[in-house]
Structures are given as C-alpha cells and as structure tokens.
Design an enzyme around this catalytic site. Sequence first.
Site, PDB file in Angstrom:
ATOM      1  CG  ASP A 278      -1.099  -6.324   0.684  1.00 23.75           C
ATOM      2  OD1 ASP A 278       0.481  -6.042   1.327  1.00 23.75           O
ATOM      3  OD2 ASP A 278      -1.029  -6.067   1.353  1.00 23.75           O
TER       4      ASP A 278
ATOM      5  CD  GLN B 201       1.058   1.605  -1.749  1.00 29.22           C
ATOM      6  OE1 GLN B 201       1.301   2.648  -2.611  1.00 29.22           O
ATOM      7  NE2 GLN B 201       1.954   1.687  -0.519  1.00 29.22           N
TER       8      GLN B 201
ATOM      9  N   GLY C  10       3.860  -2.940   2.346  1.00 29.35           N
ATOM     10  CA  GLY C  10       4.758  -3.531   3.198  1.00 29.35           C
ATOM     11  C   GLY C  10       5.654  -3.835   2.374  1.00 29.35           C
ATOM     12  CG  HIS C  11       7.354  -3.721  -0.532  1.00 31.68           C
ATOM     13  ND1 HIS C  11       7.695  -3.507  -1.687  1.00 31.68           N
ATOM     14  CD2 HIS C  11       5.962  -3.687  -0.366  1.00 31.68           C
ATOM     15  CE1 HIS C  11       7.151  -2.395  -2.436  1.00 31.68           C
ATOM     16  NE2 HIS C  11       5.746  -2.633  -2.073  1.00 31.68           N
TER      17      HIS C  11
ATOM     18  CE  LYS D  14       3.454  -3.886  -4.547  1.00 33.12           C
ATOM     19  NZ  LYS D  14       2.956  -4.360  -3.832  1.00 33.12           N
TER      20      LYS D  14
HETATM   21  P1  GDP Z   1       4.046  -6.951  -1.610  1.00 31.45           P
HETATM   22  O1  GDP Z   1       3.377  -6.221  -0.739  1.00 31.45           O
HETATM   23  O2  GDP Z   1       3.618  -7.086  -2.609  1.00 31.45           O
HETATM   24  O3  GDP Z   1       5.267  -7.122  -1.268  1.00 31.45           O
HETATM   25  O4  GDP Z   1       3.708  -8.212  -0.502  1.00 31.45           O
HETATM   26  P2  GDP Z   1       3.611  -8.702   1.294  1.00 31.45           P
HETATM   27  O5  GDP Z   1       4.939  -8.852   1.574  1.00 31.45           O
HETATM   28  O6  GDP Z   1       2.532  -7.084   1.488  1.00 31.45           O
HETATM   29  O7  GDP Z   1       2.999  -9.741   1.178  1.00 31.45           O
HETATM   30  C1  GDP Z   1       2.935 -10.984   0.648  1.00 31.45           C
HETATM   31  C2  GDP Z   1       3.263 -12.300   1.719  1.00 31.45           C
HETATM   32  O8  GDP Z   1       3.684 -13.477   0.771  1.00 31.45           O
HETATM   33  C3  GDP Z   1       4.516 -12.070   2.258  1.00 31.45           C
HETATM   34  O9  GDP Z   1       4.483 -12.365   3.758  1.00 31.45           O
HETATM   35  C4  GDP Z   1       5.642 -12.575   1.642  1.00 31.45           C
HETATM   36  O10 GDP Z   1       6.909 -13.566   2.520  1.00 31.45           O
HETATM   37  C5  GDP Z   1       4.637 -14.024   1.518  1.00 31.45           C
HETATM   38  N1  GDP Z   1       4.585 -14.431   0.264  1.00 31.45           N
HETATM   39  C6  GDP Z   1       5.437 -14.041  -1.470  1.00 31.45           C
HETATM   40  N2  GDP Z   1       5.204 -15.281  -2.137  1.00 31.45           N
HETATM   41  C7  GDP Z   1       4.790 -16.270  -1.844  1.00 31.45           C
HETATM   42  C8  GDP Z   1       4.842 -17.585  -1.699  1.00 31.45           C
HETATM   43  O11 GDP Z   1       4.786 -18.112  -3.118  1.00 31.45           O
HETATM   44  N3  GDP Z   1       4.146 -18.328  -1.469  1.00 31.45           N
HETATM   45  C9  GDP Z   1       3.793 -18.094  -0.272  1.00 31.45           C
HETATM   46  N4  GDP Z   1       3.026 -19.058   0.616  1.00 31.45           N
HETATM   47  N5  GDP Z   1       3.865 -17.385   0.078  1.00 31.45           N
HETATM   48  C10 GDP Z   1       4.620 -16.412   0.098  1.00 31.45           C
HETATM   49  P1  IMO Z   2       1.691  -2.774  -0.770  1.00 32.87           P
HETATM   50  O1  IMO Z   2       3.267  -1.748  -1.716  1.00 32.87           O
HETATM   51  C1  IMO Z   2      -1.918  -3.366   0.086  1.00 32.87           C
HETATM   52  C2  IMO Z   2      -3.889   0.364   0.587  1.00 32.87           C
HETATM   53  C3  IMO Z   2      -5.152   1.051   2.074  1.00 32.87           C
HETATM   54  C4  IMO Z   2      -6.531   0.880   1.815  1.00 32.87           C
HETATM   55  C5  IMO Z   2      -5.753   2.008   0.709  1.00 32.87           C
HETATM   56  C6  IMO Z   2      -5.552   3.795   0.883  1.00 32.87           C
HETATM   57  O2  IMO Z   2       2.761  -3.492   0.664  1.00 32.87           O
HETATM   58  O3  IMO Z   2       1.516  -3.857  -1.999  1.00 32.87           O
HETATM   59  P2  IMO Z   2      -3.448   5.116   2.175  1.00 32.87           P
HETATM   60  O4  IMO Z   2      -3.194   4.575   3.609  1.00 32.87           O
HETATM   61  O5  IMO Z   2      -2.696   4.440   1.462  1.00 32.87           O
HETATM   62  O6  IMO Z   2      -4.048   5.836   2.109  1.00 32.87           O
HETATM   63  O7  IMO Z   2      -5.252   3.438   2.286  1.00 32.87           O
HETATM   64  O8  IMO Z   2      -4.892   1.817   0.403  1.00 32.87           O
HETATM   65  N1  IMO Z   2      -3.272   0.526   1.036  1.00 32.87           N
HETATM   66  C7  IMO Z   2      -2.590  -1.360   0.959  1.00 32.87           C
HETATM   67  N2  IMO Z   2      -2.778  -2.426   0.398  1.00 32.87           N
HETATM   68  N3  IMO Z   2      -1.287  -2.963  -0.187  1.00 32.87           N
HETATM   69  C8  IMO Z   2      -0.730  -2.147   0.413  1.00 32.87           C
HETATM   70  O9  IMO Z   2       1.119  -1.049  -0.024  1.00 32.87           O
HETATM   71  C9  IMO Z   2      -1.194  -0.920   0.729  1.00 32.87           C
HETATM   72  N4  IMO Z   2      -1.058   0.505   0.935  1.00 32.87           N
HETATM   73  C10 IMO Z   2      -2.005   1.460   0.900  1.00 32.87           C
HETATM   74  O10 IMO Z   2      -5.506  -0.380   3.277  1.00 32.87           O
HETATM   75  O11 IMO Z   2      -7.438   0.584   1.382  1.00 32.87           O
HETATM   76 MG    MG Z   3       2.091  -5.556   1.231  1.00 34.14          MG
END
Ligand code: GDP
Ligand code: IMO
Ligand code: MG
Length: 428
Positions: free
Chosen positions: A15, A226, A42-43, A18
């Site tokens: 998270d 991840q 979840g991207h 990415k």
């Molecule tokens: P990922 O799994 O690495 O793609 O990240 P996620 O989408 O799960 O979580 C990142 C969250 O931060 C999302 O809700 C993005 O919209 C938000 N986000 C990304 N870059 C920024 C930033 O520079 N500032 C803020 N405030 N939010 C951001």
């Molecule tokens: P993105 O790509 C954050 C975590 C789960 C748990 C552990 C194992 O959005 O960054 P799993 O279901 O993979 O066997 O769970 O890994 N986890 C993540 N945490 N971002 C993710 O993906 C994750 N995918 C799995 O919360 O701790």
């Molecule tokens: Mg994510």
Amino acid sequence: MTKGNTVLIGMQWGDEGKGKIIDILAADVDYVVRYQGGNNAGHTVVIGDTQYVLHLIPSGILHPGKICIIGNGVVVDPWAILQEMNELTSRGIKIEGSLYISENAHLIMPYHKLLDIAKEEHRGTVKLGTTHRGIGPAYTDKIGRVGIKMVDLFDEEVFSEKLKRNVLEKNFLLEKMYGREGVKEEEIKKQYLEYAKLLKNFVADTSVMLNEAISAKKIILFEGAQGTMLDVDFGTYPYVTASNPISGGACTGAGVGPTVIDKVIGVVKAYTTRVGTGPFPTELEPELNEKLRLKGKEYGATTGRPRRCGWFDAVAVRYAVNINGAGNLAVTKLDVLDEADIIKICTGYKYNGKVFANFPSNIRIVEKCEPIYEDIEGWMEPTSHIRKYDELPEKTKKYLNKLEELVGAKISIISVGPKREQTIFLDK
Ligand code: GDP
Ligand code: IMO
Ligand code: MG
C-alpha cells in the site's frame, strides 16, 4: 520518464501508492505486467475525480493502447478477474485486445478460499490477518505440485482429474481437520468450465509474448504487488504473503531473463503502514496512529481494514533497497506529514543492549526491539499544490535528503496527493 524495462516494487508492507506511480509511468511504456500475488492487492489510481481500484489487472489498463499481462507467477481467481473485467468494461475501459493472462498462471479454487479462512481461524491468537482471498493455499498447491493452471481449464480431461484429486484431499482437510463443510466437485467443475469459455480469448503464452516484445524493443513495466517486507523469503516471516514481491520475482513471475531489466524503482510512503498482523517496530501509539490514519485515509483498498501507522523505518527500507537493487525511489504521501511538528525516522533497532543497523532475520528481535529515532522538524505548511522540487519548503527537502542518505537510494519521484498531477519529478 521511464527509460528501459523497469520493475516497480513496494519497499515496505504494501500500500505504498504503487498504483498511482504505475499509472504515471505506464504512459511511457508498451506493456505493463503483474508477476506475483493475486487479488489480495488493491492498487488505487485517481484520474480527475474518478477513482479506480485494481486488484488483478495491471494498473496500465487505464491507458488506452497498452498491453497488460498477468504473468505465470500470479494466482488468478477466475471469478474475481471476470468481476474486475466487467466492472472496468462498464466504466468504459477497453479490455479486449489489451489484457492477456498466462497459461501457466495457477488458479485460485473455491477450496483455497475456504481453507484460507479455516486456517486463519485455526491459528487462534497467532493469526496472519490474511485477505481471505485464498492466496496462501493456492501457492501451497503450486509448490506442492497439485495446483491447477489456467491452461488446464481448456483440457476437460486434465482439469477433471486434477480437480477430483484436489477435492478429495481438500474435503478431508475441510471436514476432518477444520470441522467445516466440504466442496462439491461437480459444482466446481461446471462453474470453472463456464469461466473457461469467458476467459478463453484472454489466455496466452505471455512469456513468448513478452520476449517477442523485448526483441522488438518494446518497453515493459513490471508492476509489483504487496511489498518487500511481505515477501515470503525476505519479509517478516511468517507474517508475510505467499509470493515474492521483490524485483527478482519479476523474472520468475513473467518468464523473462534478468538481463532485460534496466531499472528498479522502489515506492515508499513518507511514513509506514501495515495492514494485518505481524511485527511493526515503528508503529505509533493509538492516538497518533489514529491521527495519521485519518489524515492519510489509511484504510485497506481490498478489505477496508484500518491500516496500522508508524514512522518511516530506514532500517527496513535500506534492507529493501539492497534486496531489490532499487537505485531510485518514489516517495508518496508526503503531504500527509504536512501538519506534523516533529517527524521521526527510525535509524536502528535496539535489542538486548545491542544496536542493529541491518534488518534482523530473527522475528523475535523485530517483534521486541526498540526503534532508535532521529527527530526532524516538521515543515508545517501545505505541499499538495507544489509541482516543482525547488518550491518545496526547506524543511521538507531536509527530510527527503535525510531519507536518501539513510537508505542509500536516489529519490526520483515525489507524490504530494493521490491525483496524477500531484507529482514532482526529479531528474537529478
Ligand atoms: P498500492 O497498493 O501500493 O497501490 O497503494 P493503495 O492504493 O492500496 O494505497 C495508497 C492510497 O494512497 C490510495 O488511496 C491512493 O489514492 C493514495 N495516495 C497515493 N499517493 C498519494 C499521495 O501522495 N498523497 C495522498 N494523500 N494520497 C496518496
Ligand atoms: P498491495 O499490492 C498490504 C497482507 C495481508 C496479510 C498478509 C498475508 O495493495 O500493496 P495474504 O492474503 O496475501 O495471504 O495475506 O499480507 N497483504 C497486503 N498488505 N497491501 C497488499 O497489497 C497486501 N496483500 C496482502 O494483510 O497481512
Ligand atoms: Mg494496496
């Protein structure tokens, strides 16, 4: 912006943002490839006022004309991918001709999801906090050599035989070991052969496709899911996911040689978050944790769970820089720290009177250590409107310079908000 074939990976516990960075870099490439994980990811990508959350489909799909590939290293839940395809189609995104799934990708089966939940419950107080998507059990079967691959869906005899053996074993586990109801072989068979019809046009030998593209000098972006600290080999085992999110995973998970990778970019949040259980040395006390969670909107993009928040951990990120060979960093969510008067950076771990500058392999040390912090004065002014590095407050630059110095990689992208335009590029 992206010169050559690039692997983009998370440097913390996932998270990191990415999705946003992939979406930006995707503009300049021909192919975007997921190489591991599944719909546990979840991207998030924000375009204008519209938000998309991608789980299995590469985030490049939002750019028309890009080829998106789900590599052999990914575990695919056919139900989940069809849902995602339908949702994107209904939002006007073109999937046909843009998305290809590897024949060698392993399938997530209904019993994997049931076993994921059953195993978690059985773990009692030492739960991993998985996403319940069946990821661990699907990879277990792959390594155990009983997995069912995408290509098997198109050979009814092979599929039926593999399914029969698996249902026998999994029902024994579900019923006898976990006291649950088993699955029905015929129902699964019918359902999966239906999925096969719907997926047929999207399944291909993606390794051949990619190697041909490389020969034709096309540019590839590998999208890690991840993060390094969730890697099954290098993360905080056993509190990890079941795949290799690290840059090395791009080769095994896509079927390309290491010589084709030109660049590795690591994505780091300006602080740290973790969702699920497991050690987290820089985790904040409840009050500050909540403050950062609210400001950063830190709730899981897949499960909606609140993310645990903490200060930037330079020990973990330095370790990630080395393991991934990440020469460049994208720092995200810098704006979330705008109101913090003091910002802490963890520079070492202290355990039993000893200081660890390198990330310890012993999970007990990571669980029990005391972080050593360096305090940095906060800039206490908004940054989300800034588009040029020179316009950042001096104190912000000081923080960023400190991060670079501590982790040993150059910052090339700074993100100050979720939108595409809220990005600063540094071509130092
Ligand atoms: P990922 O799994 O690495 O793609 O990240 P996620 O989408 O799960 O979580 C990142 C969250 O931060 C999302 O809700 C993005 O919209 C938000 N986000 C990304 N870059 C920024 C930033 O520079 N500032 C803020 N405030 N939010 C951001
Ligand atoms: P993105 O790509 C954050 C975590 C789960 C748990 C552990 C194992 O959005 O960054 P799993 O279901 O993979 O066997 O769970 O890994 N986890 C993540 N945490 N971002 C993710 O993906 C994750 N995918 C799995 O919360 O701790
Ligand atoms: Mg994510």
